[in-house]
Scaffold this motif. Structure first.
Motif, PDB file in Angstrom:
ATOM      1  N   PRO A 128      -2.917  -1.283  -3.910  1.00 53.08           N
ATOM      2  CA  PRO A 128      -2.114  -0.621  -4.945  1.00 53.08           C
ATOM      3  C   PRO A 128      -1.065   0.303  -4.339  1.00 53.08           C
ATOM      4  O   PRO A 128      -1.298   0.938  -3.308  1.00 53.08           O
ATOM      5  CB  PRO A 128      -3.156   0.155  -5.757  1.00 53.08           C
ATOM      6  CG  PRO A 128      -4.446  -0.588  -5.531  1.00 53.08           C
ATOM      7  CD  PRO A 128      -4.365  -1.111  -4.134  1.00 53.08           C
ATOM      8  N   ALA A 129       0.090   0.373  -4.990  1.00 54.59           N
ATOM      9  CA  ALA A 129       1.207   1.150  -4.452  1.00 54.59           C
ATOM     10  C   ALA A 129       0.826   2.608  -4.211  1.00 54.59           C
ATOM     11  O   ALA A 129       1.276   3.222  -3.240  1.00 54.59           O
ATOM     12  CB  ALA A 129       2.398   1.064  -5.403  1.00 54.59           C
ATOM     13  N   ALA A 130      -0.013   3.154  -5.097  1.00 61.80           N
ATOM     14  CA  ALA A 130      -0.401   4.562  -4.948  1.00 61.80           C
ATOM     15  C   ALA A 130      -1.248   4.795  -3.711  1.00 61.80           C
ATOM     16  O   ALA A 130      -1.366   5.941  -3.250  1.00 61.80           O
ATOM     17  CB  ALA A 130      -1.159   5.028  -6.185  1.00 61.80           C
ATOM     18  N   GLU A 131      -1.832   3.753  -3.143  1.00 61.35           N
ATOM     19  CA  GLU A 131      -2.709   3.899  -1.983  1.00 61.35           C
ATOM     20  C   GLU A 131      -2.055   3.449  -0.680  1.00 61.35           C
ATOM     21  O   GLU A 131      -2.664   3.532   0.388  1.00 61.35           O
ATOM     22  CB  GLU A 131      -4.002   3.091  -2.202  1.00 61.35           C
ATOM     23  CG  GLU A 131      -4.782   3.516  -3.446  1.00 61.35           C
ATOM     24  CD  GLU A 131      -5.997   2.638  -3.698  1.00 61.35           C
ATOM     25  OE1 GLU A 131      -6.330   1.836  -2.799  1.00 61.35           O
ATOM     26  OE2 GLU A 131      -6.597   2.740  -4.783  1.00 61.35           O
ATOM     27  N   VAL A 132      -0.816   2.978  -0.744  1.00 61.25           N
ATOM     28  CA  VAL A 132      -0.129   2.511   0.460  1.00 61.25           C
ATOM     29  C   VAL A 132       0.282   3.709   1.308  1.00 61.25           C
ATOM     30  O   VAL A 132       0.860   4.681   0.817  1.00 61.25           O
ATOM     31  CB  VAL A 132       1.120   1.675   0.076  1.00 61.25           C
ATOM     32  CG1 VAL A 132       1.940   1.346   1.318  1.00 61.25           C
ATOM     33  CG2 VAL A 132       0.696   0.399  -0.633  1.00 61.25           C
TER      34      VAL A 132
ATOM     35  N   LYS B 241       9.567  -1.830   7.669  1.00 62.43           N
ATOM     36  CA  LYS B 241       8.817  -1.208   8.763  1.00 62.43           C
ATOM     37  C   LYS B 241       8.060   0.016   8.252  1.00 62.43           C
ATOM     38  O   LYS B 241       6.909   0.246   8.619  1.00 62.43           O
ATOM     39  CB  LYS B 241       9.779  -0.803   9.879  1.00 62.43           C
ATOM     40  CG  LYS B 241      10.405  -1.971  10.621  1.00 62.43           C
ATOM     41  CD  LYS B 241      11.383  -1.475  11.677  1.00 62.43           C
ATOM     42  CE  LYS B 241      12.054  -2.643  12.396  1.00 62.43           C
ATOM     43  NZ  LYS B 241      13.062  -2.174  13.386  1.00 62.43           N
ATOM     44  N   GLY B 242       8.728   0.816   7.396  1.00 65.99           N
ATOM     45  CA  GLY B 242       8.071   2.002   6.859  1.00 65.99           C
ATOM     46  C   GLY B 242       6.911   1.682   5.945  1.00 65.99           C
ATOM     47  O   GLY B 242       6.008   2.510   5.762  1.00 65.99           O
ATOM     48  N   LEU B 243       6.909   0.487   5.355  1.00 67.01           N
ATOM     49  CA  LEU B 243       5.821   0.074   4.461  1.00 67.01           C
ATOM     50  C   LEU B 243       4.825  -0.844   5.156  1.00 67.01           C
ATOM     51  O   LEU B 243       3.915  -1.367   4.501  1.00 67.01           O
ATOM     52  CB  LEU B 243       6.408  -0.641   3.239  1.00 67.01           C
ATOM     53  CG  LEU B 243       7.320   0.199   2.340  1.00 67.01           C
ATOM     54  CD1 LEU B 243       7.971  -0.677   1.276  1.00 67.01           C
ATOM     55  CD2 LEU B 243       6.544   1.324   1.689  1.00 67.01           C
ATOM     56  N   ASN B 244       5.031  -1.079   6.473  1.00 70.70           N
ATOM     57  CA  ASN B 244       4.169  -1.973   7.244  1.00 70.70           C
ATOM     58  C   ASN B 244       4.143  -3.372   6.614  1.00 70.70           C
ATOM     59  O   ASN B 244       3.103  -4.000   6.475  1.00 70.70           O
ATOM     60  CB  ASN B 244       2.747  -1.401   7.342  1.00 70.70           C
ATOM     61  CG  ASN B 244       1.915  -2.096   8.409  1.00 70.70           C
ATOM     62  OD1 ASN B 244       2.454  -2.639   9.373  1.00 70.70           O
ATOM     63  ND2 ASN B 244       0.608  -2.104   8.229  1.00 70.70           N
ATOM     64  N   LEU B 245       5.327  -3.827   6.259  1.00 72.78           N
ATOM     65  CA  LEU B 245       5.489  -5.108   5.581  1.00 72.78           C
ATOM     66  C   LEU B 245       6.166  -6.078   6.531  1.00 72.78           C
ATOM     67  O   LEU B 245       7.164  -5.726   7.183  1.00 72.78           O
ATOM     68  CB  LEU B 245       6.340  -4.913   4.318  1.00 72.78           C
ATOM     69  CG  LEU B 245       6.350  -5.997   3.249  1.00 72.78           C
ATOM     70  CD1 LEU B 245       4.954  -6.214   2.667  1.00 72.78           C
ATOM     71  CD2 LEU B 245       7.321  -5.607   2.133  1.00 72.78           C
ATOM     72  N   ALA B 246       5.641  -7.290   6.617  1.00 70.81           N
ATOM     73  CA  ALA B 246       6.179  -8.290   7.535  1.00 70.81           C
ATOM     74  C   ALA B 246       6.399  -9.607   6.804  1.00 70.81           C
ATOM     75  O   ALA B 246       5.937  -9.795   5.666  1.00 70.81           O
ATOM     76  CB  ALA B 246       5.241  -8.482   8.727  1.00 70.81           C
TER      77      ALA B 246
END
Length: 863
Positions: A578-582, A634-639
Motif C-alpha cells: 500500500p502507498a501509505a506503507e511504501v 529510484k526514490g520509490l525503489n521501482l524497476a
C-alpha cells in the motif's frame, strides 16, 4: 670553606576532598567574575545569537504546527474529509458517508470568467452546498448570509469573489460575469474563508458560488479536473474514532479513489513544508552558532591573555594546573550559561512577537506557547558549543610554567594540550555533531552539514598555514610597511590562524546562502526558455478536440500546438505494498501524496528519453503498461517489470513498468510522471490538455487576443498563462527567500561578531607591536599602512577560499538536494567577498587606531 644552607623541608599541601576543592574553585571563579564582564561582550553575543536562532525557529515552527492542529477542523471543514477527483461520488458512496455523521460537500476547480468577449480571468472556483461553511465563518463585504449570497434571480446565480478579481476585471459588487454557460452576479467580496488553507497553491483569485450554479455552467464534463470533497462532522471525534472511521471508509469503499484526511492532518503538505523549512533554518542557526563558536574560542583566548597575571599568581602560590583550569572553566561556563539564558529568552519570545505583529499577514494560524523541548535543545546546543570551543584555548593554562605563562606574550607556547583535554574536546565535538544529526528532520542533510563544517575547519587551518608559509618565504620587500605587514602574517603569535578561521567560515556561510537564494529566485525565470509554452488549456472536451485545434491554429498562427489526453490518478500500491506503507525517498514521496496527472501515448513524449526498458508498439493491445520517471522510480525503489496500481475514476488499474525515462521538466512542456499504454484506459471518459508555444515569445497583445478568442468559443475550457502561474509560484518563492535572508542576517551578525572577537583576541600583541615600533621611530601613518596591508592580504586570501568553499556548498545544496541548477551570481558572491575584506580592514584598523594615538610611555611601564 663555604657551606650551603639546608633547604627547608617541603610540605605538601593538605589533601582536600573533591567537593571541597570544587567549592573553592567556584568561590575563586565567581570572585574573579565580580571584576566585571569586560571583554566578554562578543562571547555572550555569539552564544545568545546562535541559541536565539535555534530556539526561535523551533518555537515558531511548533507554534505553526499547533496552530494547524488546533484549527485543523476549521481548515478541513469538518472532522474528516473524503476527496475524489474528476467525478462526483455515487449515490451509494454518499449514502455511506452520510451514515457516518453530518455531511457537507464542496467542489473545486480552475475556470475562466468573462466580462464581455475580451475581458477574462483565471479563477479558483469553489462550489459549496447550502450548509457551507459547516465549521468556521465566511467573512463577506458587504456582510450577508450564504443563503442571501447564493440567491438566484431568474437565470443568474449569486456569487462572491476575492477582491483581486474585482480589481483585475475593474468591477464593483453587483457586477455580472459569465462562467461557462451561466450568468453570475458578484454580490460580495470574500474577506476570509475558513477552509482556504486546505486548497494549496492558488493560481487565481477565489470565486465562491453554489453547486447549482456550477451545474448550470456546463463545466462538469466527463474527465473535467474537478475535485469533490465530502466533509463529515462526527458524533465522536477523538483520535481513536477518527482512525476507526478512516479505516472503515477505506475498507468499505476500496476502489472509490477517496483521499481521506482527518482534522489531525488537515494540510499535510503545508505541515511538511513547515517542518522542512524550519529544519533548513535550524541548520542555518546551528551553522551561525558554530561560526559563533569560533568567536567563543577567540574570546576565551583573549580571556587567557588578560588573566595571565592572575593565573600565574595562582600557580605560584601552589595551585595545580588542574585547579587553575577548573577555575577558568567555571568562569567560562557561567558566562556561557548567561549567554544561553539571553538567547532562550529571545527565542521563546519570538513566536509571541510574530503572533502579535504579523497575525494579519501570516497565511496560517499561529498558536504560540513555551516549548520546553525547544528551549532544552537550544540550551544544549549553546552549552555544547561553548564547551567544545573553549577547551582548547583553556587547556593552555595547565602545563605552562609560571615563567612561561608570563613569557607567553612574546613567545607563545604551541604544545598540544594534555590527553585528557583532547579527549574531552573530542567528546564535546562529537556530542554536538551527534545531536545536530539525531535531532534533524533529514539526517542526510544534517550529516552533510556536519561533515562540511568539519572539512571547512580543517581546510581553513591549512589555508592559514599556507598563507604563513608563503609569507615567510617571500623575498624581503624594500618598503618598510609591506615588509612589516608580511612579517606580521607569519611571525609567532600572528593573527593569521584565528583571522583565517573566523573570516573564512563567515564568508563560506554567507556565500552559500547568497547563491542558494539567487539560484532559487532565478530558477523560475531561467527555466522559462524560448521553447516553453505560453499557455496551457485544460478541460478540453475530447469530443470537441478537433474543432478546438482548428480554432487555435487560426488565432495562434506560427505557434507550436500540442495536445494530449489527461486524467488524474492516485497511486494505490507499489509492488503490492500500500502507498501509505511504501518507504519512499525524500525527493519522491510527493508522488504518493494525493492525485497525479497521468496520460497515455503511443510514442515516447517529446522532452523524454529512455534509460531502461523498451517503449511499447504503437498498436499494443495487451495488459496495461506504464512508463515512469527514472529519478522518481529510484526514490520509490521501482524497476522495470514491477507492478504499480493507480486509481483512476474510481477504478483500480494495475500496470507493469515497461520502461524508465529521463524527463526534461525544465522545458515546462507537456510531460507526466506516469505515461500509460493506450489500452489501459480504453473507453474511459477524459478531457484533453493542450499547449501553445510561440517561438521566441509573443507580445502581450497577441496573447490576450488568443485568450479572448478561445474564451468566446470555448467558455468551458480553462486557460492558464504560464507567466501568470510562474508569478504565483514566484510570490511563494519570494516569501521563502525573505526567510532565507532573515537567516542570512543572523549569519552576518555572527560573522561580524566572530571577526571582531578574533581581532580583539590579538589586541594585546598589537599594543606591544605598536608601542615598540613607535618607540623605535615609526610614525602613525606607517603603522596604519602596515596594518592596512596585513589585514588586506589576509582578507583577500581568506575571502577567495570562502568564495570557493561557499560555491561548492551551494552547488551541493542546489544540485543534489533541491534538484535545481546552480545560478552563480557574481553580484551575490562578489559582494560578500568584497564586503568581508572591507570589514576586516575597518575592524582591524578601528582596533588599533586608539592605540596609535597614545604615548608609548604609559604602555612601556606595563610591559
Amino acid at each position: 670553606m663555604h657551606g650551603t644552607l639546608p633547604s627547608p623541608a617541603r610540605r605538601d599541601p593538605p589533601q582536600q576532598s573533591f567537593g571541597a576543592e570544587l567549592l573553592v574553585s567556584f568561590r575563586l571563579a565567581f570572585r574573579n567574575l565580580r571584576s566585571g564582564l569586560r571583554g566578554f561582550g562578543i562571547f555572550l553575543a555569539c552564544i545568545a545569537l546562535g541559541v536565539a536562532a535555534i530556539t526561535g525557529v523551533g518555537s515558531v515552527a511548533r507554534s505553526l504546527g499547533d496552530g494547524l492542529a488546533g484549527q485543523g477542523r476549521t481548515i478541513l471543514g469538518g472532522d474528516l474529509a473524503a476527496s475524489v477527483l474528476q467525478r462526483e461520488a455515487t449515490d451509494a458512496e454518499k449514502t455511506y458517508l452520510a451514515s457516518l455523521g453530518r455531511m457537507s460537500s464542496v467542489a473545486t476547480m480552475r475556470a475562466m470568467v468573462r466580462v464581455g468577449d475580451a475581458n477574462t480571468a483565471l479563477v479558483e472556483l469553489k462550489a459549496a452546498d447550502s450548509g457551507y461553511p459547516s465549521v468556521g465563518e465566511l467573512a463577506l463585504d458587504p456582510p450577508m448570509t450564504p443563503e442571501a449570497l447564493f440567491r438566484r434571480e431568474g437565470d443568474a446565480f449569486g456569487a462572491a469573489a476575492d477582491p483581486a478579481l474585482f480589481t483585475r476585471l475593474n468591477l464593483k459588487p453587483g457586477a455580472e460575469v459569465r462562467l461557462g454557460d451561466a450568468r453570475l452576479i458578484l454580490r460580495a467580496a470574500v474577506q476570509s474563508e475558513p477552509d482556504k488553507l486546505a486548497a494549496g497553491i492558488s493560481f487565481g483569485p477565489r470565486l465562491l458560488l453554489s453547486q447549482d450554479a456550477l451545474r448550470a455552467t456546463g463545466l462538469l464534463q466527463p474527465g473535467s479536473l474537478v475535485r469533490w470533497s465530502y466533509r463529515l462532522i462526527l458524533p465522536q471525534a477523538d483520535e481513536a474514532s477518527l482512525t476507526r472511521v478512516t479505516d472503515g471508509i477505506n475498507k468499505a469503499l476500496p476502489e472509490s479513489g477517496f483521499d481521506v484526511r482527518s482534522r489531525a492532518n488537515a494540510a499535510p503538505q503545508f505541515a511538511r513544508n513547515i517542518e522542512r523549512f524550519s529544519q533548513f533554518l535550524t541548520l542555518v542557526g546551528l551553522a551561525a552558532l558554530v561560526v559563533g563558536g569560533v568567536g567563543v574560542a577567540n574570546a576565551v583566548a583573549a580571556y587567557v591573555d588578560r588573566r595571565r597575571a592572575s593565573l600565574a599568581t595562582l600557580k605560584s602560590v601552589g595551585a595545580t594546573g588542574g585547579r587553575v583550569f577548573l577555575i577558568a572553566l567555571i568562569e567560562i561556563l557561567a558566562l556561557a550559561l548567561a549567554g544561553v539564558l539571553i538567547g532562550l529568552a529571545i527565542g521563546a519570545a519570538l513566536p509571541y512577537v510574530l503572533a502579535s505583529s504579523l497575525r494579519s499577514l501570516l497565511p496560517i494560524p499561529l498558536d504560540p506557547h513555551l516549548y520546553p523541548s525547544e528551549l532544552a535543545g537550544g540550551a544544549l546546543y549553546g552549552l555544547l558549543t561553548a564547551i567544545a570551543f573553549s577547551l582548547w584555548p583553556l587547556s593552555r593554562v595547565h602545563d605552562i610554567s609560571v615563567s612561561g605563562l608570563f613569557r607567553d606574550q612574546v613567545a607563545p607556547d604551541r604544545r598540544w594540550p594534555r590527553r585528557r583535554y583532547v579527549v574531552a574536546l573530542a567528546v564535546a565535538v562529537l556530542t554536538l555533531a551527534g545531536f545536530a544529526i539525531l535531532l534533524s528532520f533529514d539526517r542526510r542533510v544534517a550529516l552533510a552539514a556536519v561533515v562540511g563544517t568539519s572539512a571547512a575547519f580543517v581546510l581553513l587551518r591549512g589555508v592559514a598555514w599556507l598563507i604563513m608559509t608563503v609569507a615567510a618565504r617571500l623575498p624581503r620587500p624594500r618598503g618598510a610597511e609591506l615588509r612589516l605587514a608580511i612579517a606580521n602574517i607569519h611571525r609567532p603569535g600572528a593573527l593569521t590562524p584565528s583571522l583565517a578561521l573566523s573570516l573564512g567560515l563567515g564568508v563560506t556561510l554567507l556565500v552559500t546562502l547568497a547563491l542558494v537564494d539567487s539560484s532559487i529566485r532565478s530558477q523560475l525565470t531561467r527555466s522559462l526558455p524560448e521553447r516553453a509554452p505560453s499557455f496551457f488549456f485544460l478541460d478540453i472536451p475530447s469530443s470537441d478536440a478537433d474543432r478546438f485545434d482548428a480554432l487555435l491554429g487560426q488565432v495562434a498562427q506560427g505557434a507550436k500546438i500540442e495536445r494530449v489526453p489527461m486524467m488524474r490518478g492516485r497511486v494505490v500500491s507499489i509492488k503490492g505494498v500500500p502507498a501509505a506503507e511504501v518507504k519512499a525517498a525524500e525527493n519522491a514521496a510527493w508522488v504518493l501524496e494525493g492525485d497525479r496527472g497521468i496520460t497515455y501515448a503511443t510514442t515516447l513524449p517529446e522532452g523524454s528519453r529512455l534509460v531502461a526498458g523498451e517503449w511499447w508498439a504503437p498498436d499494443y493491445k495487451g495488459p496495461p503498461l506504464v512508463s515512469f520517471d527514472d529519478e522518481l522510480a529510484k526514490g520509490l525503489n521501482l524497476a522495470v517489470g514491477d507492478p504499480i496500481t493507480v486509481n483512476v475514476l474510481g477504478r483500480n488499474i494495475t500496470a507493469k513498468v515497461a520502461n524508465l525515462r529521463r524527463v526534461e521538466w525544465q522545458s515546462l512542456g507537456i510531460n507526466f510522471v506516469m505515461v500509460f499504454s493506450p489500452s489501459a484506459f480504453a473507453g474511459a471518459p477524459h478531457s484533453d490538455l493542450s499547449t501553445v508555444t510561440f517561438p521566441g515569445g509573443a507580445p502581450q497583445e497577441r496573447e490576450q487576443a488568443v485568450v479572448a478568442a478561445m474564451a468566446k468559443d470555448f467558455p468551458n475550457v480553462t486557460t492558464v498563462r504560464v507567466k501568470d502561474a510562474l508569478d504565483a509560484i514566484n510570490d511563494l518563492v519570494g516569501q521563502l527567500a525573505l526567510a532565507i535572508r532573515g537567516a542570512s542576517t543572523v549569519a552576518v551578525a555572527a560573522s561580524i561578531l566572530v571577526l571582531a572577537g578574533a581581532l580583539a583576541a590579538g589586541r594585546r600583541s598589537r599594543v606591544y607591536d605598536a608601542v615598540v615600533l613607535k618607540t623605535l621611530g615609526a610614525t602613525r601613518g606607517r603603522l596604519l599602512a602596515a596594518f592596512l596591508l596585513e589585514y588586506g592580504i589576509l582578507g583577500v586570501a581568506t575571502a577567495i577560499f570562502g568564495t570557493l568553499a561557499g560555491t561548492a556548498a551551494a552547488w551541493w545544496i542546489v544540485e543534489k538536494l533541491m534538484k535545481l541548477s546552480l545560478e552563480w551570481s557574481l553580484a551575490g558572491a562578489g559582494s560578500v567577498a568584497i564586503g568581508s575584506v572591507a570589514l576586516t580592514i575597518v575592524l582591524g584598523l578601528a582596533g588599533t587606531w586608539r592605540i596609535l594615538g597614545q604615548k608609548p610611555a604609559a604602555y612601556l611601564r606595563d610591559l
